[in-house]
Design a protein around this motif. Structure first.
Motif, PDB file in Angstrom:
ATOM      1  N   PHE A 369      57.783  74.848  31.426  1.00  0.00           N
ATOM      2  CA  PHE A 369      58.224  74.954  30.037  1.00  0.00           C
ATOM      3  C   PHE A 369      58.224  73.585  29.361  1.00  0.00           C
ATOM      4  CE2 PHE A 369      60.871  78.825  31.453  1.00  0.00           C
ATOM      5  CZ  PHE A 369      59.775  79.655  31.272  1.00  0.00           C
ATOM      6  N   GLN A 370      58.645  72.557  30.087  1.00  0.00           N
ATOM      7  CA  GLN A 370      58.651  71.215  29.524  1.00  0.00           C
ATOM      8  C   GLN A 370      57.236  70.754  29.177  1.00  0.00           C
ATOM      9  OE1 GLN A 370      60.754  69.092  32.600  1.00  0.00           O
ATOM     10  NE2 GLN A 370      62.753  69.348  31.604  1.00  0.00           N
ATOM     11  N   GLU A 371      56.300  71.062  30.052  1.00  0.00           N
ATOM     12  CA  GLU A 371      54.898  70.704  29.789  1.00  0.00           C
ATOM     13  C   GLU A 371      54.357  71.423  28.560  1.00  0.00           C
ATOM     14  OE1 GLU A 371      52.944  71.680  33.398  1.00  0.00           O
ATOM     15  OE2 GLU A 371      53.688  69.903  34.496  1.00  0.00           O
ATOM     16  N   ALA A 372      54.820  72.658  28.341  1.00  0.00           N
ATOM     17  CA  ALA A 372      54.382  73.440  27.186  1.00  0.00           C
ATOM     18  C   ALA A 372      55.258  73.183  25.955  1.00  0.00           C
ATOM     19  CB  ALA A 372      54.410  74.924  27.526  1.00  0.00           C
ATOM     20  N   LYS A 373      56.205  72.244  26.058  1.00  0.00           N
ATOM     21  CA  LYS A 373      57.135  71.902  24.971  1.00  0.00           C
ATOM     22  C   LYS A 373      57.947  73.114  24.518  1.00  0.00           C
ATOM     23  CE  LYS A 373      54.325  68.021  23.356  1.00  0.00           C
ATOM     24  NZ  LYS A 373      53.618  67.390  22.209  1.00  0.00           N
ATOM     25  N   ILE A 374      58.400  73.871  25.503  1.00  0.00           N
ATOM     26  CA  ILE A 374      59.279  75.016  25.268  1.00  0.00           C
ATOM     27  C   ILE A 374      60.671  74.628  25.773  1.00  0.00           C
ATOM     28  CG2 ILE A 374      59.749  77.430  25.821  1.00  0.00           C
ATOM     29  CD1 ILE A 374      56.738  77.792  26.294  1.00  0.00           C
ATOM     30  N   SER A 375      61.622  74.518  24.884  1.00  0.00           N
ATOM     31  CA  SER A 375      62.958  74.067  25.277  1.00  0.00           C
ATOM     32  C   SER A 375      63.652  75.136  26.116  1.00  0.00           C
ATOM     33  CB  SER A 375      63.794  73.747  24.040  1.00  0.00           C
ATOM     34  OG  SER A 375      63.830  74.847  23.151  1.00  0.00           O
ATOM     35  N   ALA A 376      64.205  74.722  27.249  1.00  0.00           N
ATOM     36  CA  ALA A 376      64.820  75.655  28.196  1.00  0.00           C
ATOM     37  C   ALA A 376      66.232  75.191  28.549  1.00  0.00           C
ATOM     38  CB  ALA A 376      63.969  75.771  29.461  1.00  0.00           C
ATOM     39  N   TRP A 377      67.101  76.155  28.803  1.00  0.00           N
ATOM     40  CA  TRP A 377      68.487  75.884  29.183  1.00  0.00           C
ATOM     41  C   TRP A 377      68.633  76.171  30.680  1.00  0.00           C
ATOM     42  CZ3 TRP A 377      72.438  73.876  26.299  1.00  0.00           C
ATOM     43  CH2 TRP A 377      73.722  73.944  26.848  1.00  0.00           C
ATOM     44  N   PRO A 378      69.014  75.165  31.492  1.00  0.00           N
ATOM     45  CA  PRO A 378      69.094  75.362  32.954  1.00  0.00           C
ATOM     46  C   PRO A 378      70.400  76.025  33.371  1.00  0.00           C
ATOM     47  CG  PRO A 378      69.608  73.087  32.402  1.00  0.00           C
ATOM     48  CD  PRO A 378      69.270  73.770  31.100  1.00  0.00           C
ATOM     49  N   GLY A 379      70.548  77.303  33.049  1.00  0.00           N
ATOM     50  CA  GLY A 379      71.765  78.017  33.398  1.00  0.00           C
ATOM     51  C   GLY A 379      71.980  78.141  34.884  1.00  0.00           C
ATOM     52  N   TYR A 380      70.916  78.002  35.665  1.00  0.00           N
ATOM     53  CA  TYR A 380      71.023  78.148  37.120  1.00  0.00           C
ATOM     54  C   TYR A 380      71.797  77.004  37.759  1.00  0.00           C
ATOM     55  CZ  TYR A 380      67.166  74.750  37.147  1.00  0.00           C
ATOM     56  OH  TYR A 380      66.391  73.640  36.947  1.00  0.00           O
ATOM     57  N   LEU A 381      72.087  75.947  37.001  1.00  0.00           N
ATOM     58  CA  LEU A 381      72.814  74.806  37.551  1.00  0.00           C
ATOM     59  C   LEU A 381      74.325  74.971  37.486  1.00  0.00           C
ATOM     60  CD1 LEU A 381      70.688  71.819  36.149  1.00  0.00           C
ATOM     61  CD2 LEU A 381      70.613  72.834  38.433  1.00  0.00           C
ATOM     62  N   GLU A 382      74.816  76.024  36.823  1.00  0.00           N
ATOM     63  CA  GLU A 382      76.253  76.238  36.724  1.00  0.00           C
ATOM     64  C   GLU A 382      76.849  76.484  38.103  1.00  0.00           C
ATOM     65  OE1 GLU A 382      78.042  78.524  33.695  1.00  0.00           O
ATOM     66  OE2 GLU A 382      76.278  78.525  32.407  1.00  0.00           O
ATOM     67  N   THR A 383      77.914  75.747  38.385  1.00  0.00           N
ATOM     68  CA  THR A 383      78.533  75.856  39.717  1.00  0.00           C
ATOM     69  C   THR A 383      79.324  77.154  39.882  1.00  0.00           C
ATOM     70  OG1 THR A 383      80.408  74.568  38.888  1.00  0.00           O
ATOM     71  CG2 THR A 383      78.669  73.378  40.064  1.00  0.00           C
ATOM     72  N   LEU A 384      79.943  77.634  38.791  1.00  0.00           N
ATOM     73  CA  LEU A 384      80.686  78.894  38.830  1.00  0.00           C
ATOM     74  C   LEU A 384      80.102  79.833  37.772  1.00  0.00           C
ATOM     75  CD1 LEU A 384      84.332  77.493  39.164  1.00  0.00           C
ATOM     76  CD2 LEU A 384      82.942  78.545  40.969  1.00  0.00           C
TER      77      LEU A 384
END
Length: 448
Positions: A369-384
């Protein structure tokens, strides 16, 4: 070092903080704004704090959060594309605040000046000065201080001659710029910073009225293009008694907020007087190759980008009600920003399972997504991580276009689940198709 902006004019003694008090006392919470304010603070569009939300209310420059910064950047980028693509003869410029003579600051009021607080405080504390001496010293301090620009018009007028040579002295053409300006706010006399957009269009005298109509249509169409409710954007002629001194006609483009209409852009047919004044009346260097040696007329389009951000946030906020399977009434809040404006296009999340492997898939998609300049939210990093229902509610309020869920099934078959913000429909898609799908979706939305 602290500075204060003051307007040249009659001088009077002031006490510390009087300017701030008058500014706060003039602000009121318009009806219908509180739900929007709460969402913008909770979902990272503007920074919290009473002073900051008051600036946001007034449509002046405030402290934006990460999502608000991205929305503002997207809007400015779309503004630039709209004016530059509309004609081959629109050029970008950069002018310096304080480089001109303060034109545009207001008839008879004088320009805003930037004064160091320390110098001003020391002057006001000199009790040995009489009133006349204080006035004289204050005026000298103001004259030595740089002017803070009230609009971007002067920079374009100053750069007209070199731009005229660039286009081989042929009309029409335009100069576009965006930047901070200082303007009085709410009648308090205290300057407020706004992010202004400016297109100054130079054309022959006989076509200036037609060009004003052209740019009015073009600008209104642009505002409505990104709107969930286009009818909330409208244009109206400026009444003759409200015309500025240089203008023969004016048009306002407004947005109907829940508390009433506010101006987003103002268009003026300004004639040639300001251009002649800027270049000291030397007509020979201003004349164009139109066979009549006429001086160009100026059509200006001046916008408030900060109020534009507020307009699209207000226009996009929806509070929908529905019944669930148990006939319980539920309310869904969603920020349906246009796909090209919304700060986050896709959120990446994982379901229960092999966390390490699922995160690796998410990281690979995030890089794509970054390479395609598509802004993404990394929700998978949430600890809880909350439940998917809570996540969907959060992303809807953030305005996230799509939510992608990576699961054990993705590791086995390459399939993932994609949920749409606008329809809430969940679809199954192969991991290799998601990047192309998002790029195509945003591209189609940009051309409509």
């Amino acid at each position: 070092m602290w500075t204060r902006c003051v307007r040249t004019g009659p001088w009077r003694r002031v006490t510390a903080g009087s300017c701030a008090r008058s500014l706060c006392s003039s602000t009121r919470t318009p009806g219908g704004l509180e739900p929007l304010l709460r969402l913008c603070v909770d979902r990272y569009y503007i920074s919290p704090g009473r002073a900051n939300t008051e600036r946001f209310r007034r449509g002046v420059r405030c402290s934006y959060g990460p999502l608000g910064t991205e929305l503002r950047r997207n809007l400015l980028e779309q503004w630039w594309h709209s004016v530059s693509r509309s004609s081959a003869q629109v050029f970008g410029i950069e002018s310096v605040s304080g480089s001109g003579d303060g034109a545009g600051a207001g008839a008879g009021a004088g320009p805003l000046r930037t004064v160091e607080s320390e110098l001003l405080t020391r002057l006001l504390e000199r009790q040995e000065l009489t009133k006349e001496q204080l006035v004289r010293e204050a005026l000298l301090l103001l004259q030595r201080s740089p002017a803070a620009r009230a609009d971007l018009l002067q920079g374009a007028l100053e750069q007209f001659v070199p731009a005229l040579e660039l286009v081989n002295r042929k009309l029409p053409f335009g100069l576009a710029e965006a930047g901070p300006c200082f303007q009085p706010s709410d009648g308090s006399g205290c300057p407020a910073e706004v992010t202004q957009t400016s297109l100054v269009w130079f054309c022959s005298p006989r076509t200036s009225s037609q060009w004003l109509d052209h740019w009015t249509r073009q600008r209104l169409r642009w505002w409505r293009k990104f709107a969930l409710s286009p009818s909330h954007f409208s244009s109206s002629e400026v009444p003759s008694e409200e015309l500025i001194e240089a203008a023969s006609r004016g048009v306002r483009i407004q947005y109907s907020f829940p508390w009433g209409p506010e101006t987003l852009e103002t268009l003026w047919s300004r004639g040639d007087a300001e251009l002649l004044h800027t270049h000291q009346g030397v007509r020979s260097k201003l004349q164009c190759r139109d066979g009549k040696k006429s001086i160009p007329h100026v059509v200006s389009v001046t916008g408030n980008l900060d109020r534009g951000v507020m307009a699209f946030l207000s226009n996009s906020l929806q509070q929908l009600k529905r019944e669930d399977s148990k006939q319980k009434l539920l309310q869904r809040t969603v920020l349906k920003l246009h796909p090209v404006l919304t700060p986050v296009k896709v959120a990446l999340n994982i379901s229960r399972g092999a966390t390490v492997e699922l995160r690796q898939v998410c990281e690979g998609l995030l890089q794509e997504f970054q390479e395609a300049k598509i802004s993404a939210w990394p929700g998978y990093l949430e600890t809880l991580p909350p439940s998917m229902e809570q996540l969907n509610a959060k992303y809807d309020e953030m305005g996230v276009l799509f939510t992608v869920v990576i699961s054990e099934n993705t590791l086995e078959s390459g399939l993932l689940q994609v949920r749409s913000r606008d329809t809430t429909i969940k679809e199954t898609m192969h991991v290799s198709e998601i990047r192309k799908f998002l790029s195509r979706y945003i591209s189609v939305a940009d051309t409509n």
